[in-house]
Enzyme design. Structure first.
Site, PDB file in Angstrom:
ATOM      1  N   LYS A  84       0.859  -1.195   0.000  1.00 54.40           N
ATOM      2  CA  LYS A  84       0.000   0.000   0.000  1.00 54.40           C
ATOM      3  C   LYS A  84       0.892   1.242   0.000  1.00 54.40           C
ATOM      4  CE  LYS A  84      -4.287   1.331   2.336  1.00 54.40           C
ATOM      5  NZ  LYS A  84      -4.986   1.240   3.629  1.00 54.40           N
TER       6      LYS A  84
HETATM    7  O1  G3P Z   1      -7.556   2.056   5.283  1.00 56.55           O
HETATM    8  C1  G3P Z   1      -7.679   3.401   5.126  1.00 56.55           C
HETATM    9  C2  G3P Z   1      -9.011   4.036   5.384  1.00 56.55           C
HETATM   10  O2  G3P Z   1     -10.059   3.152   5.305  1.00 56.55           O
HETATM   11  C3  G3P Z   1      -9.018   4.913   6.611  1.00 56.55           C
HETATM   12  O3  G3P Z   1     -10.275   5.241   7.085  1.00 56.55           O
HETATM   13  O4  G3P Z   1     -11.662   5.939   8.987  1.00 56.55           O
HETATM   14  O5  G3P Z   1      -9.226   6.563   8.967  1.00 56.55           O
HETATM   15  O6  G3P Z   1     -10.845   7.660   7.421  1.00 56.55           O
HETATM   16  P1  G3P Z   1     -10.517   6.417   8.155  1.00 56.55           P
END
Ligand code: G3P
Length: 215
Positions: A84
């Site tokens: 990633k």
């Molecule tokens: O994996 C990355 C992404 O899904 C992060 O989500 O909740 O930190 O905005 P969030």
């Protein structure tokens, strides 16, 4: 549509696996920090062995050479490891280099159609548009997914769209309606997806009638 879980917590991964609904996992440095394990390579390998599906592990280098080096190391952990990488100019360079060597890359922190187009051009296996973080700043997260799906379909692009930064069940349902390939979902939201008050009321009524019959 494939369901990934957005976590580095082994208990949450085991729980989703046992529900029979899990196709893969996405992690990031914040989720790693939340899991509290400093042996992150070992943790990623454990997740890969458990899930036997695509598991995204994120590089922390910010320059292309560093990303490539780290990506190769991560990729060596497991055949299931997907590297990633943040969607920057260096990230695109690293993606091209790694994907030319057959290493799958998930380009993350995608917030525009132009970034998603570049991800595909650079050879990314996956792109991760963040819907919740766009909603947080009063922009239309699911509108972005709709646009990326349209452009990818128009040009028959094979890069898979991972709807990320999912906040609630409706994000998942709308991702499915739009034909997104994957949603990566927090453990809490996976559990919310199954809940409905009429299901609970129905079970309670069935049990009451059954117990009446038994005397
Ligand atoms: O994996 C990355 C992404 O899904 C992060 O989500 O909740 O930190 O905005 P969030």
């Amino acid at each position: 549509m494939k369901f990934f879980i957005d976590t580095a917590d082994l208990d949450e991964i085991r729980d989703a696996l046992s529900m029979g609904v899990l196709d893969g996992v996405t992690t990031n440095p914040s989720l790693m920090a939340r899991a509290g394990r400093k042996d992150t390579d070992k943790l990623l390998k454990e997740i890969c062995d458990l899930v036997e599906g695509p598991v995204s592990g994120e590089v922390v280098a910010l320059d292309a050479a560093g990303m490539i080096k780290e990506g190769k190391r991560l990729s060596g952990l497991s055949e299931h490891l997907v590297v990633k990488i943040p969607l920057t100019i260096d990230g695109l360079k690293a993606t091209r280099a790694l994907s030319d060597e057959g290493i799958p890359v998930n380009l993350t922190l995608c917030f525009t159609v132009s970034q998603a187009l570049l991800a595909a051009k650079a050879g990314a296996a996956y792109v991760s548009p963040f819907v919740g973080r766009l909603d947080d700043i009063s922009q239309d997260g699911m509108g972005l997914i709709e646009d990326i799906v349209e452009v990818y379909e128009k040009y028959e692009i094979g890069t898979e769209i991972i709807v990320a930064s999912v906040r609630h069940p409706d994000h998942v349902v709308r991702a499915a309606l739009l034909g997104a390939d994957i949603a990566t979902i927090p453990h809490k939201v996976i559990k919310q997806l199954v809940q409905h008050p009429l299901t609970d009321q129905g079970i309670a009524a069935f049990m009451k009638d059954w117990n009446k019959l038994q005397g």
